[in-house]
Design a protein around this motif. Structure first.
Motif, PDB file in Angstrom:
ATOM      1  N   ARG A 188       0.835  -1.215   0.000  1.00 16.64           N
ATOM      2  CA  ARG A 188       0.000   0.000   0.000  1.00 16.64           C
ATOM      3  C   ARG A 188       0.872   1.269   0.000  1.00 16.64           C
ATOM      4  NH1 ARG A 188      -5.421  -1.117   0.773  1.00 16.64           N
ATOM      5  NH2 ARG A 188      -5.956  -3.067   1.863  1.00 16.64           N
ATOM      6  N   LEU A 189       1.936   1.261   0.792  1.00 18.84           N
ATOM      7  CA  LEU A 189       2.848   2.422   0.826  1.00 18.84           C
ATOM      8  C   LEU A 189       3.479   2.631  -0.552  1.00 18.84           C
ATOM      9  CD1 LEU A 189       4.561   1.789   4.291  1.00 18.84           C
ATOM     10  CD2 LEU A 189       3.002   3.671   3.759  1.00 18.84           C
ATOM     11  N   TYR A 190       3.884   1.539  -1.167  1.00 15.85           N
ATOM     12  CA  TYR A 190       4.478   1.605  -2.517  1.00 15.85           C
ATOM     13  C   TYR A 190       3.466   2.191  -3.506  1.00 15.85           C
ATOM     14  CZ  TYR A 190       5.954  -0.202  -7.102  1.00 15.85           C
ATOM     15  OH  TYR A 190       6.289  -0.326  -8.434  1.00 15.85           O
ATOM     16  N   ASN A 191       2.225   1.707  -3.471  1.00 16.21           N
ATOM     17  CA  ASN A 191       1.200   2.240  -4.382  1.00 16.21           C
ATOM     18  C   ASN A 191       0.959   3.726  -4.135  1.00 16.21           C
ATOM     19  OD1 ASN A 191       0.807  -0.205  -5.677  1.00 16.21           O
ATOM     20  ND2 ASN A 191      -0.834  -0.857  -4.299  1.00 16.21           N
ATOM     21  N   GLY A 192       1.040   4.122  -2.866  1.00 13.53           N
ATOM     22  CA  GLY A 192       0.882   5.540  -2.533  1.00 13.53           C
ATOM     23  C   GLY A 192       2.007   6.384  -3.126  1.00 13.53           C
ATOM     24  N   MET A 193       3.239   5.892  -3.015  1.00 17.26           N
ATOM     25  CA  MET A 193       4.397   6.628  -3.570  1.00 17.26           C
ATOM     26  C   MET A 193       4.305   6.701  -5.091  1.00 17.26           C
ATOM     27  SD  MET A 193       7.480   5.008  -1.277  1.00 17.26           S
ATOM     28  CE  MET A 193       7.362   4.960   0.512  1.00 17.26           C
ATOM     29  N   LYS A 194       3.920   5.570  -5.681  1.00 21.28           N
ATOM     30  CA  LYS A 194       3.867   5.474  -7.137  1.00 21.28           C
ATOM     31  C   LYS A 194       2.795   6.402  -7.715  1.00 21.28           C
ATOM     32  CE  LYS A 194       2.443   1.787  -9.381  1.00 21.28           C
ATOM     33  NZ  LYS A 194       2.292   0.519 -10.107  1.00 21.28           N
ATOM     34  N   SER A 195       1.776   6.702  -6.910  1.00 25.17           N
ATOM     35  CA  SER A 195       0.642   7.495  -7.415  1.00 25.17           C
ATOM     36  C   SER A 195       1.006   8.964  -7.594  1.00 25.17           C
ATOM     37  CB  SER A 195      -0.536   7.393  -6.446  1.00 25.17           C
ATOM     38  OG  SER A 195      -0.290   8.170  -5.280  1.00 25.17           O
TER      39      SER A 195
END
Length: 471
Positions: free
Chosen positions: A72-79
């Protein structure tokens, strides 16, 4: 090369951090990108460091953070969209994305957080379903408990001396989700909530009104990713997230509280009482006796009373003043009732009457027992002086606190009970820390003599602090 607009935005985000905070974030990014190798080499940009999901997982999964939260943290950064074109094309996280992610989640307002939170809830753009929000919220709370335990930040509590947190995670997530309001002000519940679509503005409103979401993200990032964890906390919001715990260490006791419910109940206490809880009474340690209960809780400052009935319901109340044995109501409008299981909720005073708290013993004319809210014979919470029996009456709600029936049955049988002093126990509770309640409250002493307890009863005399060293 980034255009001026982007670099200005990036510089603005960077400027939110103090120099030592900037170097801390740089250090974390460098460590992670070092683990990623030179991912940009294909385009002849070997110098541009990036972070991959694999690097995040290698650094954090299983140890500080559960895998779902790392993703989830990765998806947040990627967004985070640096180009103005559609985001999420690259699988790698650039330094700018990393910094803006930290800036928005640690220093931003609800408006700045919400786009990232939307992507942490769901990888795809557009509205999110209630069920997805529930899964995100449960993951978030699970990660908070996990990382605080891993980093030894539970301050005297641990997963062995508290109830299993799995039920508490679900209960706290449900409580936070109950604050989700659609644009027309309605609050969907149950299956309807799970299937409802919530758009970004509704989620933004929720993040704004439910501070726990931001606080929990703060903990997961600071303690989980070890960013800014060692620097003085600018926000202070995670300072008293978990109160220090005294009086349970080495006694083989499992509290009726779980970690999520401790966090939630503590957040509703007056700010000056949130730093420490100290066990005053446990029916499992001190016996099932009303005079023992009185002997341990009278004149000990504000307290939390928590009990479990034979049907497994767990509930209680916060008493804002020292308990005193007298035939009048006491306390003030900071008192509240609460439920821990099967649901987690706090019920604050209504202004209808001032029947906040009541404690009486050994009187012929008035009811004898401990009560909170409602009125004689119809308390929101009542423990009879004939220890072991109680009631929670609410037709349909308790007048003082607007609480529903807290126990499984209106008249219940008590299974276990604890009382925790919150904040600093008053000096008058024991001169030099060794005097017991018997020395400062002749009434309590008389009660115990009436109950056939001798003056020397050692079980009643306990030093105020058994375990100063367990911070």
């Amino acid at each position: 090369k980034m255009g001026n607009a982007e670099s200005n935005a990036y510089r603005n985000h960077l400027s939110r951090f103090l120099p030592e905070e900037q170097s801390d974030i740089d250090g974390v990014f460098d460590t992670l990108s070092g683990a990623s190798g030179s991912a940009g080499a294909k385009n002849g940009k070997a110098t541009k460091k990036t972070v991959t999901l694999a690097a995040l997982q290698a650094a954090y999964v299983q140890e500080p953070l559960p895998e779902q939260m790392t993703v989830r943290l990765y998806n947040g950064m990627k967004s985070i969209d640096l180009t103005g074109k559609s985001s999420g094309l690259s699988e790698q996280i650039a330094k700018e994305q990393f910094v803006i992610f930290m800036s928005n989640l640690l220093k931003g307002n609800a408006d700045e957080k919400v786009t990232i939170i939307m992507r942490m809830i769901s990888k795809t753009e557009g509205p999110v379903k209630g069920k997805q929000i529930q899964e995100f919220t449960e993951d978030l709370i699970t990660s908070v408990v996990h990382v605080l335990n891993y980093r030894k930040e539970l301050r005297g509590w641990n997963l062995e001396n508290t109830r299993d947190s799995a039920n508490g995670v679900k209960a706290l997530a449900s409580q936070l989700l109950s604050e989700l309001k659609l644009a027309d002000g309605t609050k969907p519940v149950g299956l309807q909530l799970m299937e409802t679509n919530f758009n970004q503005s509704v989620i933004e409103d929720w993040v704004y009104r439910v501070p726990q979401i931001s606080v929990f993200l703060n903990v997961v990032i600071r303690q989980g990713l070890q960013v800014l964890h060692s620097l003085p906390d600018q926000t202070k919001d995670i300072l008293n997230l978990v109160p220090g715990c005294k009086g349970i260490k080495g006694r083989g006791l499992v509290s009726l509280f779980d970690i999520p419910s401790i966090i939630y109940i503590n957040s509703h206490l007056p700010a000056e009482l949130q730093h420490k809880w100290q066990l005053l009474f446990s029916s499992r340690l001190h016996g099932e006796s009303f005079s023992q209960l009185c002997g341990h809780i009278v004149n000990r400052g504000p307290c939390i009373v928590i009990l479990k009935d034979l049907d497994g319901y767990i509930f209680g109340g916060f008493a804002s003043h020292s308990w005193e044995v007298k035939p009048q109501f006491q306390g003030d409008n900071r008192c509240f009732l609460f439920s821990v299981f099967p649901s987690l909720a706090v019920y604050a005073y209504t202004g209808y009457n001032d029947h906040y708290m009541y404690l009486n013993h050994g009187q012929q004319t008035m009811p004898n027992g401990l009560g909170m809210g409602g009125q004689h014979g119809y308390f929101g919470l009542w423990i009879d002086s004939d220890y072991g029996k109680g009631h929670s009456k609410a037709k349909p709600r308790c007048t003082t606190y607007n609480s529903p029936q807290l126990s499984a049955k209106e008249d219940f049988t008590l299974d276990a009970m604890e009382v925790w002093a919150v904040g600093d126990v008053p000096e008058s509770a024991g001169t030099k820390g060794k005097k017991s309640i018997l020395d400062v409250d002749p009434q309590a002493q008389a009660l115990l003599e009436m109950a056939g307890k001798s003056r020397q009863s050692e079980g009643l005399r306990e030093p105020l602090e058994e375990d100063e060293d367990d911070d």
